[in-house]
Design a protein around this motif. Structure first.
Motif, PDB file in Angstrom:
ATOM      1  N   UNK A 253     -73.217  31.054  77.199  1.00 55.55           N
ATOM      2  CA  UNK A 253     -71.770  31.134  77.311  1.00 55.55           C
ATOM      3  C   UNK A 253     -71.029  31.223  75.980  1.00 55.55           C
ATOM      4  N   UNK A 254     -69.947  31.939  76.041  1.00 53.43           N
ATOM      5  CA  UNK A 254     -68.953  31.943  74.985  1.00 53.43           C
ATOM      6  C   UNK A 254     -67.627  31.648  75.687  1.00 53.43           C
ATOM      7  N   UNK A 255     -66.757  30.876  75.031  1.00 54.85           N
ATOM      8  CA  UNK A 255     -65.479  30.539  75.658  1.00 54.85           C
ATOM      9  C   UNK A 255     -64.323  31.078  74.839  1.00 54.85           C
ATOM     10  N   UNK A 256     -63.260  31.456  75.537  1.00 51.27           N
ATOM     11  CA  UNK A 256     -62.045  31.939  74.876  1.00 51.27           C
ATOM     12  C   UNK A 256     -60.871  31.120  75.403  1.00 51.27           C
ATOM     13  N   UNK A 257     -60.139  30.492  74.482  1.00 47.15           N
ATOM     14  CA  UNK A 257     -59.008  29.657  74.913  1.00 47.15           C
ATOM     15  C   UNK A 257     -57.755  30.524  75.071  1.00 47.15           C
ATOM     16  N   UNK A 258     -56.766  29.952  75.753  1.00 50.05           N
ATOM     17  CA  UNK A 258     -55.546  30.709  76.035  1.00 50.05           C
ATOM     18  C   UNK A 258     -54.781  31.041  74.745  1.00 50.05           C
ATOM     19  N   UNK A 259     -55.006  30.258  73.676  1.00 55.80           N
ATOM     20  CA  UNK A 259     -54.350  30.564  72.404  1.00 55.80           C
ATOM     21  C   UNK A 259     -55.262  31.374  71.475  1.00 55.80           C
ATOM     22  N   UNK A 260     -56.268  32.003  72.074  1.00 50.44           N
ATOM     23  CA  UNK A 260     -57.010  33.004  71.315  1.00 50.44           C
ATOM     24  C   UNK A 260     -58.093  32.489  70.399  1.00 50.44           C
ATOM     25  N   UNK A 261     -58.690  31.366  70.734  1.00 53.84           N
ATOM     26  CA  UNK A 261     -59.789  30.846  69.914  1.00 53.84           C
ATOM     27  C   UNK A 261     -61.109  30.984  70.683  1.00 53.84           C
ATOM     28  N   UNK A 262     -62.080  31.580  70.030  1.00 52.63           N
ATOM     29  CA  UNK A 262     -63.423  31.625  70.621  1.00 52.63           C
ATOM     30  C   UNK A 262     -64.111  30.311  70.320  1.00 52.63           C
ATOM     31  N   UNK A 263     -64.704  29.737  71.352  1.00 50.74           N
ATOM     32  CA  UNK A 263     -65.476  28.500  71.149  1.00 50.74           C
ATOM     33  C   UNK A 263     -66.928  28.773  71.524  1.00 50.74           C
ATOM     34  N   UNK A 264     -67.810  28.784  70.540  1.00 46.99           N
ATOM     35  CA  UNK A 264     -69.217  29.051  70.862  1.00 46.99           C
ATOM     36  C   UNK A 264     -69.894  27.891  71.584  1.00 46.99           C
ATOM     37  N   UNK A 265     -69.302  26.685  71.512  1.00 46.03           N
ATOM     38  CA  UNK A 265     -69.868  25.529  72.213  1.00 46.03           C
ATOM     39  C   UNK A 265     -68.717  24.685  72.735  1.00 46.03           C
ATOM     40  N   UNK A 266     -68.815  24.287  73.985  1.00 44.28           N
ATOM     41  CA  UNK A 266     -67.754  23.485  74.617  1.00 44.28           C
ATOM     42  C   UNK A 266     -67.425  22.236  73.814  1.00 44.28           C
ATOM     43  N   UNK A 267     -68.437  21.604  73.221  1.00 41.20           N
ATOM     44  CA  UNK A 267     -68.214  20.305  72.586  1.00 41.20           C
ATOM     45  C   UNK A 267     -68.187  20.346  71.060  1.00 41.20           C
ATOM     46  N   UNK A 268     -68.094  21.536  70.499  1.00 45.10           N
ATOM     47  CA  UNK A 268     -67.997  21.646  69.048  1.00 45.10           C
ATOM     48  C   UNK A 268     -66.552  21.983  68.672  1.00 45.10           C
ATOM     49  N   UNK A 269     -66.126  21.538  67.501  1.00 45.06           N
ATOM     50  CA  UNK A 269     -64.791  21.868  67.013  1.00 45.06           C
ATOM     51  C   UNK A 269     -64.727  23.265  66.406  1.00 45.06           C
ATOM     52  N   UNK A 270     -65.852  23.961  66.316  1.00 44.81           N
ATOM     53  CA  UNK A 270     -65.859  25.300  65.718  1.00 44.81           C
ATOM     54  C   UNK A 270     -65.045  26.266  66.571  1.00 44.81           C
ATOM     55  N   UNK A 271     -64.133  26.993  65.923  1.00 41.86           N
ATOM     56  CA  UNK A 271     -63.312  27.964  66.647  1.00 41.86           C
ATOM     57  C   UNK A 271     -63.158  29.215  65.791  1.00 41.86           C
ATOM     58  N   UNK A 272     -63.097  30.364  66.440  1.00 39.62           N
ATOM     59  CA  UNK A 272     -62.962  31.657  65.762  1.00 39.62           C
ATOM     60  C   UNK A 272     -61.757  32.366  66.359  1.00 39.62           C
ATOM     61  N   UNK A 273     -60.748  32.603  65.529  1.00 41.99           N
ATOM     62  CA  UNK A 273     -59.510  33.185  66.054  1.00 41.99           C
ATOM     63  C   UNK A 273     -59.656  34.665  66.406  1.00 41.99           C
ATOM     64  N   UNK A 274     -59.057  35.061  67.558  1.00 40.82           N
ATOM     65  CA  UNK A 274     -58.941  36.510  67.826  1.00 40.82           C
ATOM     66  C   UNK A 274     -57.490  36.906  68.082  1.00 40.82           C
ATOM     67  N   UNK A 275     -56.579  35.927  68.139  1.00 43.32           N
ATOM     68  CA  UNK A 275     -55.170  36.245  68.398  1.00 43.32           C
ATOM     69  C   UNK A 275     -54.653  37.196  67.320  1.00 43.32           C
ATOM     70  N   UNK A 276     -54.076  38.308  67.762  1.00 41.54           N
ATOM     71  CA  UNK A 276     -53.483  39.246  66.815  1.00 41.54           C
ATOM     72  C   UNK A 276     -54.468  40.240  66.215  1.00 41.54           C
ATOM     73  N   UNK A 277     -55.745  40.143  66.581  1.00 44.00           N
ATOM     74  CA  UNK A 277     -56.726  41.060  65.995  1.00 44.00           C
ATOM     75  C   UNK A 277     -56.822  42.357  66.797  1.00 44.00           C
TER      76      UNK A 277
END
Ligand code: SAM
Length: 317
Positions: A253-277
């Motif tokens: 799984x890969x997760x995408x939040x409503x504010x445009x952050x990709x989360x590679x793990x549900x329980x990790x703070x790591x986030x990768x922005x895609x908003x505006x890209x």
């Protein structure tokens, strides 16, 4: 896309909003969500661009979630456009079900194949308590509407909470005798500030099996749940054990939040922005997120809370 631990990532879960028409105690704070500016959230076009980028990278399955996805005004349009993206084979949706009387048919027609509905108790008073504002009759109307609309598969997700619903395991499992649905029990996860449940609330999935000695193991269906079946049942019992027997080794799984952050793990703070890209920027962010997907989510229990940095309504579950 294969991550650095050899896992093939084929499943994107998209949270389309962090707003919800319930306030489940383990999921979000009583006063709702911290209000984000509208301009900080992904637009419909950005969500579809993300789906197109993900599909090019090998994502074949989508789950639309939230917050509550059905409170999003353009939810049917998002589902229709996402289902039409080349390479996407399946669009599923997770909902509390309350708005299904109006939306089940349009969602089915838009291409949503499977529904997961969330229900933690069969008792109206306990339902009102755990959701803070919900009415069980509204859930039942939603479930009826889901069956009428004719989805390929309907599953009910129940968060297992010691001292709250462990006395209802048999009754909830019995729903599989009555309806052609899968009943899944999910271990409670200790999120950021989503309620203060004591250590006794965190029950292992084995508690379900203790209550259902007649359940027989059946082969898995490609998901993460261990599957069982009651004799003569119309559906399976699923057990999802992020705490007592994590399944990070098979996480696709890969997760995408409503504010445009990709989360590679549900329980990790790591986030990768895609908003505006743009399209290529989104693809690159997805490649980075997938490659850097953590090997596992780390210890989780009453003493070790999730490192996600968000509550579940802000991630999507
Ligand atoms: N509003 C929708 C719903 O109720 O299904 C979709 C979003 S909700 C965040 C998705 C799922 O996450 C629900 O089944 C919910 O019960 C589950 N969930 C939320 N917080 C959880 C927690 N702390 N531990 C385990 N499951 C949780």
């Amino acid at each position: 896309m294969i991550d650095q631990f050899g896992r093939s990532i084929t499943y994107l879960r998209i949270s389309v909003t962090d707003k919800c028409n319930l306030r489940c105690r383990y999921c979000m704070p009583e006063d709702g969500v911290c209000k984000k500016d509208h301009v900080d959230m992904l637009t419909e076009d950005e969500i579809i661009r993300a789906v197109e980028a993900a599909a090019q990278l090998g994502i074949t399955k989508l789950r639309i979630t939230g917050g509550e996805p059905l409170v999003k005004k353009n939810i049917v349009s998002i589902c229709r456009r996402a289902a039409a993206v080349e390479g996407i084979r399946e669009v599923c949706l997770t909902t509390n079900g309350l708005l299904l009387p109006q939306l089940a048919k349009p969602l089915k027609e838009a291409g949503v194949k499977r529904l997961n509905l969330s229900l933690d108790t069969l008792d109206p008073q306990k339902y009102a308590y755990i959701t803070r504002i919900g009415a069980l009759d509204d859930f039942r109307a939603g479930l009826d509407a889901a069956f009428e609309a004719g989805f390929e598969k309907i599953k009910i997700n129940s968060v297992l909470i010691g001292g709250f619903n462990d006395d209802e395991i048999e009754a909830m499992a019995a729903l599989t005798m009555e309806y052609p649905l899968d009943m899944r029990f999910i271990e409670l996860m200790p999120m950021y500030d989503s309620g203060d449940f004591g250590a006794d609330a965190y029950l292992p999935y084995s508690r379900v099996l203790e209550k259902l000695p007649q359940a027989v193991a059946v082969p898995k269906d490609g998901g993460v749940a261990k599957l069982y079946r009651l004799p003569g049942a119309k559906g399976n019992i699923g057990l999802i054990s992020p705490i007592s027997a994590h399944f990070c080794g098979e996480c696709n799984r890969l997760r995408l939040t409503a504010d445009g952050k990709l989360k590679p793990c549900l329980h990790s703070g790591d986030e990768y922005n895609i908003k505006g890209l743009d399209f290529e920027g989104m693809k690159q962010a997805m490649q980075d997120a997938i490659w850097n997907k953590p090997q596992w989510h780390g210890d989780l229990d009453a003493l070790h809370r999730s490192q996600a940095g968000r509550n579940m309504n802000q991630i999507g579950g």
